[in-house]
Design an enzyme around this catalytic site. Structure first.
Site, PDB file in Angstrom:
ATOM      1  N   ASP A 150       0.886  -1.148   0.000  1.00 16.77           N
ATOM      2  CA  ASP A 150       0.000   0.000   0.000  1.00 16.77           C
ATOM      3  C   ASP A 150       0.937   1.215   0.000  1.00 16.77           C
ATOM      4  OD1 ASP A 150      -2.020   1.814   0.077  1.00 16.77           O
ATOM      5  OD2 ASP A 150      -3.104   0.879   1.727  1.00 16.77           O
TER       6      ASP A 150
HETATM    7  C1  BGC Z   1      -4.891   3.334   0.155  1.00 18.12           C
HETATM    8  C2  BGC Z   1      -4.930   2.340  -0.976  1.00 18.12           C
HETATM    9  C3  BGC Z   1      -4.778   3.063  -2.279  1.00 18.12           C
HETATM   10  C4  BGC Z   1      -3.448   3.820  -2.254  1.00 18.12           C
HETATM   11  C5  BGC Z   1      -3.157   4.585  -3.514  1.00 18.12           C
HETATM   12  C6  BGC Z   1      -3.675   4.236   0.083  1.00 18.12           C
HETATM   13  O1  BGC Z   1      -3.842   5.291   0.956  1.00 18.12           O
HETATM   14  O2  BGC Z   1      -4.913   2.650   1.378  1.00 18.12           O
HETATM   15  O3  BGC Z   1      -6.127   1.609  -0.939  1.00 18.12           O
HETATM   16  O4  BGC Z   1      -4.862   2.170  -3.343  1.00 18.12           O
HETATM   17  O5  BGC Z   1      -3.477   4.750  -1.200  1.00 18.12           O
HETATM   18  O6  BGC Z   1      -3.985   5.672  -3.643  1.00 18.12           O
END
Ligand code: BGC
Length: 737
Positions: A264
């Site tokens: 993530d």
């Molecule tokens: C989120 C993810 C997301 C990523 C990219 C993170 O803050 O938890 O689900 O895909 O950001 O935007």
């Protein structure tokens, strides 16, 4: 970075290589991918291999330009393709050609209980991702619904591992047919937003294997997902994104996952762990990322120069480096370097049709009268009421804005008010309450005087109306259904409970429409004649809502999670604070395997609405259950069938649910667990037969002492019903090993 120049450079480089070596194997897409991967690896330097494993921009990671191997482009999110983000920070790039279809949020998709629709959803979203030249779509989300306070439940598929597994597989398969990888998130146990970056979860192996991992397993072993997103939280002391047990032992070992583990954004914390414990692609670490503003550059990522240094010092075995690089190459060959993928399309009538079908099939009719003295008000005949008043901020709010990374820039949006006006003619509107702007990490303070005057205005108008349609619920503001924070209360926000009560006092003809990705308390439920749960329906919101309320579409959604009567009834809240939300460092999942209806059933706690529940404008009668045999052997199977008849006046769809319970076992087992469901469509008077095949794997629990799945011989019960509480028939059989 110029996206259009780069492919030309790659093409020239590739053409040069071909001329020199008579078409290198890795460029030859008639060769099996594994052969091409090995060939590409054999031509790459250590530096080039290592460089594959970390970002070059906020949503891009590099290929190997010298060999003509292209980069990868990523985009959120689970229910639409997010607007273009700046290269180095979270700001939007301000493009004018990046508006998309907003598909209903995944709680709605799960509420359809229709895997075929999930396939259509995956196909459509994949086409939109292709059109926008994305290689990896960051979704679907399959974290299990553990508490109604989790700010991100709307991005997930409910509380049951079997339902989430069945619903995510077709989405992934159809998405990937477009040459776009799914990134199934957030692996694993990202079940709350509060302290998500460091909360250290303690959970038993049984709960892991039986509850929290099956949807991920199905995504990999049946869906064939090409990437998995590692979550922010910790498990047993180590960050999940580089976790030996989760990545090396389970995902890549037991499930034989051949794709990439992607962090993530900003979830990596250590070079050695990232290298050794299964992380393949590091994204979003600093560079104005999630955590802090910083000068930190891409080479400073954990898998950047520190990784290369460790490789050169011999601290990371070359097999590990090769394995990581091979996984990224495999992903590139499957996506950005796949020459057979379609061009895609965006915001087409077909995509709107799919969004509409999911929106209508996922909408859940919670209440329509009480079967006694109170009459339901639905469906609403178009000319039955002269003066209809719509009340509520969600009737006019674009709920695709806010919520965090799943926020979308929609090309078209039919608001509830617009949809209701188109259906019912001149409908009046009162806002009723103010909710402020959707801001990440902040909330607007609304002056009390503003709230008072909005309420008074709505109540005054309601007194003069023939029918009030209330459209409220949660929204995508911070501390509602939004990333990076959990809800602070189980009750509706913005004084809505009081508002609903005040409206009802002046007008008994009231329909409440709730938009949310979460269960909410309903202290007014007994009084309000009709209540509908609509989730977040995306582009087609207003049309879908109006068609369900008017009866043009008969609702057939069923709840993908339990609505507790009060928050303390929910298993995660039934213990001390260490069970939820933890003490900011540690959290213990004390409810263990008894998540969702497994808890309510087993502990005899009456929910507000049970898992699998949803009404229809017609009624279904279930016939007697027939079982092909009352004994089953370890190598055999038996058939359970039953007829279902539409005994009402309109066509409708029913979700026939099969639950299995173990009568006696050496370990604690839930009273019953979902093991099958079928959605059938029936004309008035029509009857169909539904058959389930019962196999030994449906009887198993995870034996953590022996680390294997196991079914103990003895008596089992089969329950068939219209919800987890509305059981229409039970049969027993004996399982002989
Ligand atoms: C989120 C993810 C997301 C990523 C990219 C993170 O803050 O938890 O689900 O895909 O950001 O935007």
């Amino acid at each position: 970075m110029n996206r259009f120049l780069l492919p030309c450079i790659f093409a020239f480089a590739a053409a040069g290589l071909q001329a020199q070596e008579n078409k290198p194997v890795y460029l030859d897409d008639s060769q099996p991918i594994e052969v091409r991967v090995q060939d590409a690896l054999s031509r790459m330097t250590v530096e080039e291999k290592a460089r594959l494993s970390y970002a070059q921009g906020k949503f891009s990671s590099p290929g190997c330009p010298r060999l003509g191997i292209p980069e990868l482009w990523y985009s959120d999110g689970p229910h639409g393709v997010r607007a273009e983000i700046n290269w180095n920070d979270w700001g939007y790039a301000g493009w004018t050609n990046d508006s998309c279809t907003a598909f209903p949020a995944l709680t709605c998709l799960a509420a359809t209980w229709n895997p075929e629709l999930s396939g259509k959803y995956g196909k459509a979203i994949g086409e939109e991702a292709r059109y926008r030249e994305k290689d990896v779509l960051l979704g679907p989300g399959v974290n299990i619904y553990r508490t109604p306070l989790n700010g991100r439940n709307f991005e997930y598929m409910g509380e049951d591992p079997f339902l989430a597994a069945e619903m995510c597989v077709p989405y992934i398969q159809e998405l990937q047919r477009n040459g776009v990888a799914a990134s199934v998130k957030h692996y694993a146990l990202n079940n709350q937003e509060i302290w998500r970056g460091h909360i250290d979860v303690e959970v038993s192996d049984r709960a892991l294997y039986e509850i929290y991992l099956p949807a991920f397993k199905a995504a990999v072993t049946r869906g064939g997902a090409w990437t998995i997103m590692g979550s922010y939280n910790k498990l047993r002391g180590t960050h999940a994104t580089h976790h030996k047990l989760l990545n090396n032992d389970i995902l890549k070992g037991e499930w034989k996952f051949d794709g990439c583990v992607v962090t993530d954004w900003g979830a990596a914390h250590d070079t050695y762990e990232a290298a050794m414990y299964g992380l393949d692609l590091e994204m979003g670490s600093y560079t104005n990322g999630l955590t802090s503003e910083s000068e930190f550059g891409y080479d400073d990522y954990y898998l950047g120069k520190a990784y290369l240094k460790m490789i050169k010092e011999g601290k990371i075995p070359m097999e590990v480096v090769d394995d990581k690089a091979a996984r990224v190459l495999r992903l590139i060959f499957r996506t950005s370097m796949n020459r057979n993928k379609p061009f895609g399309s965006i915001a087409t009538p077909e995509h709107y049709r799919t969004a509409y079908e999911v929106a209508t099939e996922g909408t859940v009719l919670l209440k329509n009268g009480n079967g006694k003295r109170q009459k339901g008000l639905l469906p609403i005949q178009p000319r039955a009421y002269k003066r209809i008043l719509v009340v509520g901020d969600n009737a006019v709010r674009n709920l695709m804005q806010g919520g965090g990374s799943s926020e979308l820039k929609v090309k078209d949006f039919i608001s509830p008010l617009q949809g209701l006006r188109e259906k019912f003619g001149n409908v009046e509107y009162a806002q009723g309450y103010a909710a402020g702007r959707p801001m990440y990490g902040h909330v607007d303070e609304i002056p009390l005087s503003v709230m008072d005057s909005l309420r008074e205005d709505a109540v005054r108008k309601a007194a003069d109306a023939d029918l009030v349609i209330y459209v409220g619920g949660l929204n995508k503001n911070h501390l509602q259904d939004c990333e990076a924070g959990d809800r602070v209360s189980y009750h509706l926000p913005f004084g809505q409970d009081e508002l609903i009560q005040a409206l009802f006092e002046v007008n008994k003809n009231m329909v409440v429409v709730l938009m949310s990705g979460n269960a909410v308390a309903m202290p007014w439920l007994d009084e309000i004649p009709s209540v509908v749960q609509t989730w977040y329906l995306g582009t087609m919101t207003g049309k879908a809502l109006a068609d369900v309320l008017s009866g043009d579409v008969n609702p057939s959604g069923k709840l993908p999670f339990t609505f507790p009567a009060k928050i303390e009834d929910c298993p995660a809240h039934a213990f001390d604070a260490l069970c939820y939300p933890g003490d900011s460092i540690k959290e213990i999942y004390r409810e263990d395997i008894l998540v969702g209806y497994r808890w309510y059933d087993t502990k005899n706690v009456e929910p507000l609405f049970p898992f699998g529940y949803g009404l229809s404008y017609t009624a279904f009668e279930y016939g007697k259950l027939k079982l092909s045999s009352d004994e089953m052997n370890a190598s055999g199977s038996i058939q359970l069938s039953c007829t279902v008849k539409n005994v009402g006046d309109v066509a409708g769809k029913e979700v026939v649910q099969l639950y299995v319970g173990d009568e006696k076992c050496s370990v604690l087992r839930p009273l019953k667990e979902l093991k099958g469901f079928q959605k059938i469509s029936l004309q008035p008077g029509e009857e169909k037969s539904v058959t389930f095949t019962i196999t030994p794997d449906m009887l198993e629990f995870f034996d953590d002492k022996r680390h294997e799945w196991c079914a103990e011989p003895g008596k089992f019960k089969l329950y068939v019903g219209a919800s987890s509480s509305d059981i229409r028939g039970i049969r027993e059989f004996v399982y002989n090993k």
